[in-house]
Design an enzyme around this catalytic site. Structure first.
Site, mmCIF file in Angstrom:
data_model
loop_
_atom_site.group_PDB
_atom_site.id
_atom_site.type_symbol
_atom_site.label_atom_id
_atom_site.label_comp_id
_atom_site.label_asym_id
_atom_site.label_seq_id
_atom_site.Cartn_x
_atom_site.Cartn_y
_atom_site.Cartn_z
ATOM 1 N N GLY A 42 27.259 -79.693 54.526
ATOM 2 C CA GLY A 42 27.341 -81.148 54.671
ATOM 3 C C GLY A 42 25.960 -81.701 54.978
ATOM 4 C CG LEU A 43 25.289 -85.974 55.725
ATOM 5 C CD1 LEU A 43 25.403 -87.220 56.571
ATOM 6 C CD2 LEU A 43 24.356 -86.230 54.559
ATOM 7 C CB ALA A 44 24.153 -80.893 59.881
ATOM 8 C CB SER A 284 35.048 -99.639 55.954
ATOM 9 O OG SER A 284 33.953 -100.090 56.712
ATOM 10 N NE ARG A 330 34.125 -96.354 64.856
ATOM 11 C CZ ARG A 330 33.489 -95.523 64.063
ATOM 12 N NH1 ARG A 330 33.393 -94.247 64.386
ATOM 13 N NH2 ARG A 330 32.945 -95.932 62.942
#
Lengths: 637, 248, 225
Positions: A42-44, A284, A330
């Site tokens: 993934g991103l990391a 979103s 949130r």
């Protein structure tokens, strides 16, 4: 087990610079002598693999998806924060740092968060150079929006697909290194266990998902970038494949697990529509900018939304939080929605949601403007529910979304198991008890592009590593254990499907260790989890063979780990006898129902040491010291 | 709802496959197509049979894992969605549904509906990137990019790499996939230095993988869940011509 | 030359050569049609036109030289067009060894689906046509040097006239997809131009169809005799 956070001394804003200077370097000619294993793309994981490959290390990267490009980072919609201050609205490194610390309800490490804020700008530069098509203004400069209640516009975005675009940037950088021969990519390959030699992480045992073959891979350091564990709830916004296996296996081999009870619930998801629902879809958060959240005042109101007159609607967020209204953070928005549904005021056929109404927005802005802002989200909603949000209000409900908890890491992102580094959502480091919107992408890329590549060099330069190859006795032993475990899973041959057991675990965790928790139900859950685990190992059924593409077997292995991990989550939630961020203990709330922190006793990171599946884990505390911010009670009134 | 499914079952790449028939009972209109398959699979497991293998992950239309040809339509009969976003309300009680894997030499079947799409990764490896070293980037606002170019780059970059374009193409060509990446990077100033080398190498790799060629039918853009336009194919063609007739 | 070979080796390059040769052949077809229509001006004008083709370029070129050069050019174009088509078709066959249980037909038009068979029919027709009107081999009463008479005599047979008309239909379809496709392949299209180009391609195809069938229809209906 000793927790040493290795936070450099000196003033906050000088720490990272100083540390970079003090860290040992690996001579460029020697880098190719080191092998690094990265699990997750993934991103990391992708950004770390690409950067390490670029630096000259030999990298092996693994992912269970059939391509590195499919990692779940791809599903992030909103955006990525950076304190560029391009909008000239008063943003700064310190403000981003402060917002993140405060948003995390003061349960994260100052030095790490400051470094994250510092690096945030470099990430945007890097991504733009890679060709990530961020939104732009007509003048050709980058556009920003305000996100998740931040008072500055610091979020960079690519329509509703920011995660996808950032991941593709990292994925492409990774593919470039694969072509250059510096990274060997193993897609469709799942890590089953960790190999520890002489107290250091030296390798992993993997299963080739296409053929079912088991194999060991060894190296000089192991990096886990395996994401979060929201799927413990069965229904979450995570991809179906997301799991805790890699981090849990590492935990069992000696890495401390930190704050497992810190799980984030996202307030705007589409409510469950049936028993067989397989996942929840996130809508979103930006929708809350123009939509108004309400439920009927009357319990069990049978009327359709449009037939309920204004006076009989309860816009509860606007009522309770006049200044933030529908844009409360949130955790607050989620809890209030749960409250409304629990009172019997839920909407929809199953009475399991609240309305997010765009009627006023359409009147105020016109349908066209609304369509321009949210058109794709409205389409997606209609696709799934068959209802048009232009005509009837959306129904939303909170859903598990992100896990702040993860393997404990020091300032260098190394776990308590030497040689094991943990990046991205898989570690616990930067978000404390609650993550702010658009910060997950920032953290994943900061870790992978700009932190790990330095800190891993410091470890490699200083560690005196013995030569290990796949014929090492420890590899053989762990492979054999994995083999036996698969055989056991295949041999149960009971009557229940793995999914049905996972659903049962999920609903139990959601009810008792989800949005709000209390001592009684946590204790009860703790007594029920071992029973369910027992049932799993006695009555579950996996068809097919081990040496084959076998998706049921994959699932069973992951659920088996969730069934062990669930206990740790509840133990952690029980131990943290305060409310903070996403962790809401019903015993600790103000008269208005807000979370009440207890900084005197709980300003620490709870890092758990594994002692055995059937024995209590051991708690280690890393006390959090706040030298640069004042601990304040959050208020969104 | 009750449905009759004809599903392609194939043990592995080497084995001979064939259609098997299953009944799907108690299917609700709000279920997704993949959830319907989950239900069928739970039933199969209870009977001790192997469930239908199919790929899926995010189930919200962005990861590109899922993909099957449903009644002759890649990703099913509705436009602009991937298989996971298809819902059962699209079908009527008693419908017969044919489900097959993507079919292309470059996508060998791994099992049932699961195919190996690593050929697409190798096309990207051949040049679908901008060579920039971590840390060497200039300030993000140093090069203004007209909104129009950025938007066009984004439209191409939305590709999810699912392979539906290949599945739909009468020639099993991967032109739309390749063109989308060529056009994405070619629309940006950062992508210029490697522009022509990129298109040459990516097309060569696409050919080497055993995909067919483009006959401009446009089936790919109809099947594409992200509605990527074949305009990008024209752009690739243009770049390819320039790649051969300019000195760079 | 090296570049052309490299280009030819890639699928995109082959397709581009097909497009380029296709456009060249299209140009020939247009002039051929215009030439044909001279038949309506009577035998003298028509024969003069046929003679012009042989003498054009004189005195730089000897009689018939330029015509042969053009013919050679056309033959090369046809060969490249056909060879590339065959190679690409083989490539497509290879690319999908197992076909679908339920046929996948998205977006394709009748014209696009029949490009390959249409091409084969046209190739066969060209051979027949050359033997028919150029060499007269298959012409029942061929008179060298009397093109007008040969046309009138050639179309007396209903079967021949009808098959010419049918093949011109095939040509029209081939051009309808071919013209648009060639422009797309050469990268000349864009979304704004897409509609106009398709409309233009359709109109051109119809005009060419009508232009070519005008002669057999006229002969057959007795307008030309």
């Amino acid at each position: 087990m000793q927790l040493n956070a290795r936070v450099p001394s000196g003033p906050l804003e000088k720490k990272w610079d100083k540390h970079r200077f003090e860290m040992k370097l690996v001579n460029p000619a020697n880098k190719r002598k080191f092998d690094i294993i990265v699990v997750g793309s993934g991103l990391a994981g992708a950004s770390a693999s690409a950067t390490l490959g670029e630096l000259g290390y030999n990298v092996e990267c693994f992912c269970f998806q059939d391509s590195a490009r499919r990692a779940h980072s791809i599903a992030a919609q909103g955006g990525i924060n950076a304190s560029k201050n391009y909008q000239n609205d008063g943003d700064s490194t310190f403000r981003l740092f402060y917002d993140t610390i405060k948003g995390g309800d003061f349960r994260s490490r100052e030095a790490n968060v400051y470094r994250l804020a510092e690096i945030s700008s470099n990430i945007i530069d890097q991504c733009v150079a890679q060709g990530v098509p961020f939104a732009r203004e007509y003048g050709g400069l980058l556009a920003n929006r305000s996100f998740g209640g931040a008072q500055v516009s610091r979020t960079f975005y690519a329509r509703g697909q920011t995660g996808q675009q950032l991941l593709l940037g990292a994925y492409q950088a990774l593919q470039r290194q694969i072509a250059a021969g510096k990274v060997a990519m193993y897609p469709f390959t799942e890590m089953l266990d960790m190999i520890v030699v002489d107290g250091r992480a030296r390798g992993i045992v993997v299963r080739n998902l296409a053929t079912g073959e088991l194999r060991s891979h060894v190296g000089d350091a192991v990096v886990l970038a395996t994401g979060g564990y929201s799927n413990i709830f069965y229904l979450s916004t995570n991809a179906k494949g997301c799991n805790v296996t890699a981090t849990w296996r590492a935990h069992k081999r000696g890495a401390a697990f930190a704050n497992p009870c810190f799980t984030q619930i996202h307030p705007t998801c589409i409510p469950q529509s049936g028993e067989y629902q397989s996942k929840l879809t996130l809508m979103s958060e930006s929708l809350r900018n123009d939509g108004r959240i309400w439920v009927p005042k009357q319990v069990g109101d049978p009327r359709k939304a449009r037939d309920i007159p204004e006076a009989e609607r309860d816009y509860y967020l606007e009522r309770l939080y006049p200044s933030f209204g529908n844009l409360t953070p949130r955790d607050v928005a989620s809890r209030r929605a749960k409250e409304a549904v629990d009172e019997g005021r839920g909407v929809g056929e199953a009475e399991n949601g609240v309305f997010l109404d765009f009627r006023d927005a359409v009147t105020r802005l016109g349908r066209e403007v609304v369509a321009e802002r949210y058109g794709n989200l409205f389409d997606m909603y209609r696709q799934i529910t068959g209802e048009s949000p232009y005509e009837v209000p959306m129904r939303i409900y909170p859903a598990p979304h992100y896990t702040m908890g993860g393997l404990w890491v020091d300032y260098n992102l190394m776990s308590t198991l030497p040689g094991l580094f943990v990046v991205g959502e898989a570690n616990f480091s930067d978000h404390g008890a609650n993550r702010l919107g658009a910060s997950a992408l920032m953290q994943g890329l900061a870790d992978g592009y700009f932190v790990l590549p330095y800190t891993i060099g410091d470890y490699l330069a200083g560690a005196d590593l013995s030569a290990v190859d796949v014929s090492h006795a420890e590899c053989r032993k762990v492979e054999e254990e994995s083999e036996q475990r698969l055989k056991r899973l295949l041999g149960v041959n009971g009557s229940r499907t793995v999914d049905s057991l996972h659903r049962e675990l999920g609903s139990m965790m959601w009810d008792n260790c989800g949005m709000s928790r209390n001592e009684t139900s946590l204790r009860e859950t703790l007594s029920r989890i071992p029973e369910l685990r027992d049932e799993f190992w006695k009555d579950m059924r996996v068809t097919g063979r081990g040496r084959d593409l076998n998706q049921t077997l994959e699932k069973a292995g992951r659920v088996a780990d969730f069934l062990e991990f669930a206990e740790l989550m509840c133990i952690d939630a029980l131990q943290r006898d305060e409310s903070c961020g996403a962790h809401f203990r019903e015993e600790h709330q103000t008269d208005e129902g807000e979370a009440r922190r207890n900084d005197e006793q709980y300003a620490y990171v709870a890092a758990w040491e594994f002692t055995g599946v059937w024995s209590e884990p051991k708690l280690h505390k890393e006390n959090l010291v706040f030298e640069n911010v004042e601990l304040a009670q959050r208020s969104y009134k | 709802m009750k449905l009759t499914l004809h599903v392609w079952r194939q043990q592995n790449a080497g084995a001979k496959g064939g259609f098997e028939t299953y009944e799907a009972r108690d299917i609700g209109p709000d279920m997704s197509f993949l959830e319907m398959l989950d239900v069928v699979n739970e039933g199969l497991i209870k009977e001790g049979k192997e469930p239908i293998a199919f790929e899926h992950d995010c189930r919200e239309g962005i990861c590109g894992s899922c993909g099957m040809v449903i009644n002759g339509n890649p990703h099913g009969p509705k436009k602009a969605i991937s298989s996971c976003q298809l819902h059962m309300r699209t079908f009527a009680d008693g419908d017969k549904i044919w489900i097959e894997p993507w079919r292309a030499k470059a996508f060998p079947v791994r099992k049932d509906l699961v195919v190996d799409r690593s050929a697409l990764d190798r096309i990207i490896q051949a040049g679908g990137f901008i060579s920039v070293r971590t840390g060497s980037a200039p300030d993000a606002n140093a090069i203004p990019i007209p909104k129009e170019n950025a938007d066009s780059a984004f439209d191409a970059a939305t590709c999810i790499g699912c392979g539906a374009c290949v599945a739909a193409c009468p020639n099993a060509s991967a032109m739309l996939f390749t063109a989308a990446k060529v056009a994405h990077l070619g629309a940006l100033p950062q992508g210029q230095p490697e522009r022509y080398e990129r298109v040459r190498n990516m097309v060569a790799q696409m050919d080497a993988e055993g995909f067919g060629y483009c006959t401009n039918h446009g089936a790919c853009q109809t099947a594409c869940p992200k509605e990527i336009s074949i305009d990008f194919i024209a752009q690739l063609n243009r770049d390819m011509m320039r790649a051969f007739f300019t000195s760079r | 030359m090296k570049r052309i070979l490299a280009l030819y080796r890639s699928s995109v390059g082959k397709k581009a050569l097909m497009a380029a040769t296709g456009l060249l052949l299209f140009g020939f077809i247009v002039s051929h049609m215009l030439g044909n229509l001279k038949v309506f001006q009577g035998p003298e004008k028509f024969s003069a036109y046929a003679e012009f083709l042989r003498t054009v370029g004189y005195p730089l070129f000897a009689r018939g030289q330029l015509l042969w050069l053009a013919r050679i050019g056309l033959i090369v174009a046809v060969i490249v067009h056909v060879v590339a088509a065959v190679e690409l078709t083989m490539m497509a066959r290879d690319a999908r060894p197992t076909s679908y249980g339920r046929p996948v037909h998205l977006e394709d038009t009748y014209a696009s689906r029949t490009m390959r068979w249409g091409g084969v029919i046209l190739a066969g027709f060209v051979i027949y046509h050359v033997l028919h009107f150029t060499f007269g081999t298959v012409h029942p009463n061929f008179e060298p040097g009397d093109p007008y008479g040969n046309v009138i005599a050639g179309f007396q047979s209903v079967i021949v006239a009808i098959s010419y008309i049918v093949v011109m239909g095939v040509l029209g379809l081939h051009l309808y997809h071919g013209i648009w496709s060639a422009l797309q392949t050469l990268g000349i299209t864009s979304s704004e131009l897409d509609r106009p180009i398709r409309t233009a391609a359709g109109t051109i195809a119809v005009v060419i169809f009508l232009g070519f069938i005008a002669v057999p229809v006229a002969v057959w209906s007795g307008v030309l005799r």
